[in-house]
Design a protein around this motif. Structure first.
Motif, mmCIF file in Angstrom:
data_model
loop_
_atom_site.group_PDB
_atom_site.id
_atom_site.type_symbol
_atom_site.label_atom_id
_atom_site.label_comp_id
_atom_site.label_asym_id
_atom_site.label_seq_id
_atom_site.Cartn_x
_atom_site.Cartn_y
_atom_site.Cartn_z
ATOM 1 N N SER A 1 92.733 66.403 46.206
ATOM 2 C CA SER A 1 93.607 67.315 46.953
ATOM 3 C C SER A 1 93.318 67.258 48.449
ATOM 4 O O SER A 1 94.170 67.557 49.269
ATOM 5 N N LYS A 2 92.115 66.819 48.824
ATOM 6 C CA LYS A 2 91.791 66.755 50.261
ATOM 7 C C LYS A 2 92.454 65.573 50.967
ATOM 8 O O LYS A 2 92.578 65.576 52.185
ATOM 9 N N VAL A 3 92.840 64.559 50.203
ATOM 10 C CA VAL A 3 93.492 63.416 50.845
ATOM 11 C C VAL A 3 94.960 63.337 50.456
ATOM 12 O O VAL A 3 95.686 62.460 50.897
ATOM 13 N N TYR A 4 95.388 64.278 49.616
ATOM 14 C CA TYR A 4 96.777 64.231 49.144
ATOM 15 C C TYR A 4 97.721 64.760 50.215
ATOM 16 O O TYR A 4 97.601 65.899 50.654
ATOM 17 N N VAL A 5 98.612 63.903 50.641
ATOM 18 C CA VAL A 5 99.656 64.330 51.560
ATOM 19 C C VAL A 5 100.949 64.252 50.759
ATOM 20 O O VAL A 5 101.379 63.155 50.378
ATOM 21 N N ALA A 6 101.526 65.391 50.463
ATOM 22 C CA ALA A 6 102.682 65.448 49.565
ATOM 23 C C ALA A 6 103.849 64.635 50.129
ATOM 24 O O ALA A 6 103.970 64.496 51.351
ATOM 25 N N PRO A 7 104.717 64.096 49.258
ATOM 26 C CA PRO A 7 105.876 63.331 49.740
ATOM 27 C C PRO A 7 106.644 64.121 50.792
ATOM 28 O O PRO A 7 106.937 65.302 50.597
ATOM 29 N N GLY A 8 106.928 63.466 51.909
ATOM 30 C CA GLY A 8 107.687 64.115 52.977
ATOM 31 C C GLY A 8 106.831 64.895 53.949
ATOM 32 O O GLY A 8 107.315 65.354 54.975
ATOM 33 N N LYS A 9 105.530 65.029 53.641
ATOM 34 C CA LYS A 9 104.642 65.736 54.576
ATOM 35 C C LYS A 9 103.930 64.712 55.463
ATOM 36 O O LYS A 9 103.863 63.528 55.132
ATOM 37 N N TYR A 10 103.391 65.183 56.566
ATOM 38 C CA TYR A 10 102.744 64.288 57.525
ATOM 39 C C TYR A 10 101.228 64.330 57.416
ATOM 40 O O TYR A 10 100.650 65.345 57.066
ATOM 41 N N ASP A 11 100.626 63.206 57.806
ATOM 42 C CA ASP A 11 99.180 63.143 57.935
ATOM 43 C C ASP A 11 98.741 63.931 59.168
ATOM 44 O O ASP A 11 99.538 64.186 60.070
ATOM 45 N N ASP A 12 97.442 64.263 59.220
ATOM 46 C CA ASP A 12 96.912 65.010 60.371
ATOM 47 C C ASP A 12 96.600 64.102 61.558
ATOM 48 O O ASP A 12 96.629 64.528 62.700
ATOM 49 N N PHE A 13 96.223 62.849 61.248
ATOM 50 C CA PHE A 13 95.821 61.930 62.309
ATOM 51 C C PHE A 13 96.538 60.586 62.177
ATOM 52 O O PHE A 13 96.864 60.151 61.075
ATOM 53 N N TYR A 14 96.741 59.953 63.329
ATOM 54 C CA TYR A 14 97.038 58.522 63.367
ATOM 55 C C TYR A 14 95.698 57.811 63.473
ATOM 56 O O TYR A 14 94.853 58.221 64.262
ATOM 57 N N MET A 15 95.519 56.742 62.711
ATOM 58 C CA MET A 15 94.330 55.918 62.896
ATOM 59 C C MET A 15 94.779 54.505 63.260
ATOM 60 O O MET A 15 95.665 53.945 62.634
ATOM 61 N N PHE A 16 94.156 53.955 64.293
ATOM 62 C CA PHE A 16 94.437 52.582 64.712
ATOM 63 C C PHE A 16 93.215 51.733 64.386
ATOM 64 O O PHE A 16 92.119 52.024 64.872
ATOM 65 N N THR A 17 93.404 50.717 63.558
ATOM 66 C CA THR A 17 92.289 49.824 63.269
ATOM 67 C C THR A 17 92.572 48.464 63.879
ATOM 68 O O THR A 17 93.721 48.041 63.965
ATOM 69 N N SER A 18 91.510 47.787 64.282
ATOM 70 C CA SER A 18 91.710 46.428 64.776
ATOM 71 C C SER A 18 91.989 45.540 63.574
ATOM 72 O O SER A 18 91.502 45.792 62.472
ATOM 73 N N GLY A 19 92.784 44.505 63.811
ATOM 74 C CA GLY A 19 93.076 43.566 62.726
ATOM 75 C C GLY A 19 92.045 42.464 62.638
ATOM 76 O O GLY A 19 92.130 41.593 61.775
ATOM 77 N N GLY A 20 91.071 42.458 63.567
ATOM 78 C CA GLY A 20 90.060 41.404 63.558
ATOM 79 C C GLY A 20 90.706 40.040 63.674
ATOM 80 O O GLY A 20 91.533 39.812 64.561
ATOM 81 N N PHE A 21 90.429 39.165 62.730
ATOM 82 C CA PHE A 21 90.957 37.798 62.796
ATOM 83 C C PHE A 21 92.471 37.740 62.586
ATOM 84 O O PHE A 21 93.057 36.682 62.689
ATOM 85 N N SER A 22 93.111 38.841 62.264
ATOM 86 C CA SER A 22 94.581 38.831 62.225
ATOM 87 C C SER A 22 95.154 38.957 63.637
ATOM 88 O O SER A 22 96.313 38.638 63.881
ATOM 89 N N GLY A 23 94.343 39.460 64.565
ATOM 90 C CA GLY A 23 94.780 39.564 65.963
ATOM 91 C C GLY A 23 95.644 40.782 66.257
ATOM 92 O O GLY A 23 96.110 40.955 67.373
ATOM 93 N N GLN A 24 95.883 41.623 65.242
ATOM 94 C CA GLN A 24 96.843 42.712 65.418
ATOM 95 C C GLN A 24 96.147 44.069 65.340
ATOM 96 O O GLN A 24 94.920 44.151 65.289
ATOM 97 N N VAL A 25 96.952 45.133 65.272
ATOM 98 C CA VAL A 25 96.428 46.493 65.141
ATOM 99 C C VAL A 25 97.152 47.165 63.978
ATOM 100 O O VAL A 25 98.380 47.105 63.889
ATOM 101 N N GLY A 26 96.388 47.779 63.077
ATOM 102 C CA GLY A 26 96.991 48.508 61.967
ATOM 103 C C GLY A 26 97.103 49.988 62.304
ATOM 104 O O GLY A 26 96.210 50.547 62.941
#
Lengths: 214, 674
Positions: free
Chosen positions: B58-83
């Motif tokens: 329940s702590k990680v459940y974001v119900a359909p249509g609801k929003y997350d609390d944070f945006y997280m940006f991860t490096s793609g490393g050898f993909s060269g991109q950002v997730g």
């Protein structure tokens, strides 16, 4: 006319000016793909909201594009409202009941004509479809409601007065109310006159014992 | 009510039995009541254990249509991109192409975006992205831009967080292995970068590798960021001994004028580094005073160097990348600039270099050391004033270890790498070898908790954990190895992130999710900060692309010698024009496709048969250009490749290609039936 009635009519007339600055009517469209809705706002002199998006969507079912500059009503309506404001001020200035009556009739006539015109525009818009349209549903027309809600394919259309329209409707109803009160006043004044004739200017108060001794 | 609650509580199967005996206060009763109600009060023991005790789902459940609390940006490393992910759900929203071509949306393939990947070495289709870094105001993320480094061909990119697109890429000259990069200063005055690999620079570059100590140089670059536009420019570079500079962090608060770097290979080995660079018991943490560097630059202490480098940025008006080739660097030498650079001895081959929220503590993780040394900014400042030095290296004073150390975290685990902070005075350090996160207290240096992670964690990230005001809610483990954690996908398996709850005394594992490429580092920001500025469409009236067609009336096909420019529009559900003739084999055809939609989430795609190129994916109000060189005559179909509408399948057209010597004139039309 009573002084208070004249003031009210004057205030209502001035109040109508606000309708220049707010949309008269809104049509909101809801569909699964448009959770935030699409809105059409009709002003005295223009149309706003998601006009381009609605035009683009409507081409599938062959509805004409709405070009506000080609709708003559949008050119006439500001003058009509100006006329109503001036009329109201005249009523207040002269304070004659017959002018009030005339004004009320004109006000109601303008309102009714506006409603009928809106219906006819909607009828033409919803029925006069391009025969080459991509989506043709036999027997289906897309006339938006004048007042209320209606399901049109995947869209539900809600049509209701906006702030400007509400102001005009409210002012119209209050003008009618003022007129009615004026007529009633005329009647009561007549009855009062009769009573005074019968009982004298200061009628004796009727005292009931239980009122005094409770 | 009290009695009723108590009764409910005792009869509720959701409540763990050990809680049922012993004193229970009303608040707890209320809470359990709510939990019980959520669980639906069914006698399913498995479900009740999950929700009643762990409650991870329940702590990680974001119900359909609801929003997350944070945006997280991860490096793609050898993909060269950002997730781009949501927290706490771990859902992937988008991959932002940065340093690698992305056929999915034509980044690096379309004529408009190709220049973004131009460098002094020519066009480079790939990059190695490591450390995302959010722009900051007063030491906290302000949600304007995200910077990220490219390690291989040293570059730094700036991503616009209104559109989630790459807005600028600057190449860093005289550098190799752009790893300690790109960490922003407290108010994004500078993006600071360093060299992991020292290389020969300047006039004399063709030298024997064995002349490493003499001819190779390390460098720190200060890249100025324009306050309004975000445009980057190389302000100055500081010449350093040929060490490997590994990680960096800007100071904040009391240490705001400084940037701190870890150094290894202070042995200055140029071969077999795994052994030869692991000989010294102590390497260094380097402190660079960027404010002093600014002053020395103004005073004219810098010498010029002339290595060509590229700066590419997207012009918002023309929607096209512009390349500038620059050729001047201002080099500062610490020998001529006293008070600008210092070394602090640090146990064995330090990796991470992290600064506490107040700016007072600098944590350097000696990855081969048995302890974590924590340096004090205050002590460092005092030692500098007292000239408490232990000699110097190439004119850079070395401070005495005892004079600058604040404390040591003893026996934290094996292979400490990186540290982040929460809002309660705790630090969290990732342990690569013992594969765990260790929580310890700033000031007492005591380890208070540890949790295993799966497996071999590199960086970790607390949302806001590198800022002045961390959100002490989660720590995210960024793992290098997953092995048996997910359904196997052949020899190549995913890397992962793990979400851990740090709101209580004990860390609790909540969620485990795969990531794109290699998530070296990540940044997170509260969702509402970015949501309110999000761009939905590009306004067509603000599109000043030289080949835009803003309406169908403006569409046309023009021949200029053997170049053919097709000004074409897309709107649901047709192209205009959709019948084109008069093109010849040998022509170079440019399809300038303008998506004239002005509605959110109505992109159109564009693909033409046989194109040696990617498709185009064009956002509402945008113009994108595909270069097409037809090889043979015939009629070729083109179509919309992004399902746009009910009549998407009808969104197609034909282009006729005639022989080389054909005299057929250019013609184009839409809806002209014969």
């Amino acid at each position: 006319m009573k002084k208070s009635s004249r003031i009210i009519v004057a205030v209502l007339s001035v109040g109508l000016i606000a309708a220049f600055f707010f949309p008269l009517w809104f049509i909101n469209l809801e569909a699964p793909q448009y959770p935030e809705g699409l809105g059409l706002k009709i002003w005295l002199h223009q149309m706003g909201g998601d006009l381009n998006t609605i035009n683009n969507l409507n081409h599938y079912i062959g509805m004409k594009k709405i070009y506000p500059e080609s709708i003559p009503e949008l050119k006439i309506m500001p003058y009509l409202l100006g006329f109503l404001i001036a009329g109201g001020l005249l009523v207040a200035a002269f304070g004659k009941k017959w002018i009030l009556t005339l004004y009320m009739i004109i006000f109601l006539a303008v309102g009714t004509t506006g409603g009928i015109d809106f219906y006819l525009w909607g009828y033409d818009y919803g029925h006069n479809l391009d025969p080459h349209a991509a989506i043709k549903v036999p027997g289906m027309s897309y006339q938006p409601p004048v007042f209320g809600s209606k399901k049109l394919l995947n869209f539900t259309a809600h049509s209701y007065p906006d702030i400007g329209g509400s102001i005009i409707i409210l002012c119209g109803l209050m003008t009618v109310a003022v007129a009615l009160l004026e007529y009633r006043k005329a009647k009561t004044t007549f009855i009062q006159k009769k009573t005074i004739e019968k009982k004298g200017i200061f009628p004796k108060p009727e005292i009931h014992p239980e009122m005094v001794f409770g | 009510m009290k009695i009723q609650l108590k009764k409910y509580f005792e009869s509720n199967p959701m409540v763990p039995s050990k809680l049922k005996s012993g004193p229970i206060n009303n608040k707890m009763l209320g809470l359990l009541f709510v939990l019980g109600a959520l669980g639906g009060c069914k006698n399913e023991s498995k479900q009740s254990t999950m929700l009643g005790t762990d409650d991870a789902a329940s702590k990680v459940y974001v119900a359909p249509g609801k929003y997350d609390d944070f945006y997280m940006f991860t490096s793609g490393g050898f993909s060269g991109q950002v997730g781009v992910y949501g927290l706490p759900s771990g859902r992937l929203f988008k991959v932002i192409p940065v340093f690698s071509q992305n056929a999915e949306n034509a980044y690096g393939y379309s004529e408009e975006t190709k220049p973004m990947l131009q460098t002094s070495h020519g066009f480079i289709p790939w990059g190695d992205s490591h450390h995302p870094s959010l722009s900051k105001t007063d030491g906290n993320a302000d949600g304007r831009w995200l910077f990220i480094n490219e390690n291989n061909t040293p570059r730094i990119a700036r991503i616009d967080l209104k559109t989630f697109t790459t807005a600028e890429i600057i190449e860093i000259p005289n550098s190799a292995g752009n790893h300690p990069s790109p960490y922003v200063t407290e108010n994004t005055e500078y993006v600071v970068a360093g060299t992991r690999f020292s290389v020969p620079i300047g006039e004399k570059k063709d030298v024997p590798i064995s002349s490493y100590k003499e001819n190779f140089k390390g460098l720190v670059s200060l890249i100025k960021v324009d306050k309004e536009t975000g445009r980057m420019s190389l302000a100055t570079q500081i010449l350093l001994p040929p060490f490997d500079y590994d990680k960096n962090r800007a100071g904040k608060g009391v240490s705001r004028d400084w940037s701190f770097f870890t150094c290894y290979n202070t042995e200055m080995a140029n071969t077999m580094l795994e052994a030869n660079a692991s000989q010294n018991d102590k390497d260094y943490v380097m402190a660079v005073n960027w404010r002093k560097a600014e002053e020395y630059l103004k005073e004219g202490k810098a010498t010029e160097m002339h290595t060509p480098y590229y700066n590419n940025h997207m012009d918002d008006g023309t929607q096209s990348a512009v390349t500038e080739v620059l050729n001047k660097q201002m080099i500062l030498n610490p020998k001529d600039c006293p008070g600008m650079v210092y070394f602090m001895p640090c146990p064995k081959s330090p990796h991470g270099c992290d600064v506490s929220p107040t700016g007072e503590y600098i944590v350097a993780s000696g990855k081969l050391a048995a302890l974590i040394p924590v340096f004090s900014y205050e002590k460092m400042a005092k030692a500098i004033e007292a000239k408490n030095f232990d000699g110097d290296i190439q004119g850079i004073p070395v401070l005495k270890y005892d004079a600058v150390i604040a404390g040591e975290v003893q026996q934290p685990g094996l292979g400490p790498l990186h540290t982040e902070f929460d809002d309660k005075g705790f630090a969290y350090t990732s342990m690569f070898l013992s594969s765990e996160i260790v929580k310890w207290k700033l000031g007492t240096w005591e380890v208070v908790d540890r949790i295993p992670v799966y497996y071999s964690i590199g960086h970790l990230m607390v949302p806001g954990g590198d800022s002045k005001n961390p959100y002490g809610k989660y720590v995210i483990a960024l793992n290098k190895i997953t092995k048996d954690r997910y359904l196997p996908t052949g020899p190549e398996v995913c890397q992962s992130a793990q979400l851990i709850d740090i709101s209580g005394d004990k860390m609790k594992m909540l969620l485990d999710f795969p990531t794109i490429g290699e998530p070296h580092y990540a940044q997170a920001i509260a969702a509402d900060v970015l949501m309110k500025n999000n761009t939905r469409i590009y306004k067509i009236e603000e599109n000043h692309h030289p080949y835009v067609a803003k309406t169908e009336k403006e569409t046309k096909v023009e021949r200029k010698g053997n170049e053919v420019h097709i000004y074409i529009t897309s709107i649901r559900s047709h192209f205009s024009p959709d019948n084109i003739e008069g093109i010849k084999v040998g022509d170079i055809v440019y399809w300038h496709v303008t998506n004239v939609e002005q509605d959110w989430d109505v992109p159109h795609g564009f693909a033409v048969q046989g194109a040696n190129n990617s498709e185009l994916l064009i956002m509402p109000g945008e113009t994108r250009t595909m270069k097409w060189e037809p090889k043979s005559s015939g009629v070729f179909a083109f179509y919309c490749s992004d399902f746009c509408s009910a009549l998407h399948q009808e969104m197609q057209g034909y282009v006729r290609v005639s022989d080389k010597n054909s005299t057929a004139p250019i013609s184009f039309s839409l809806n002209e039936q014969k």
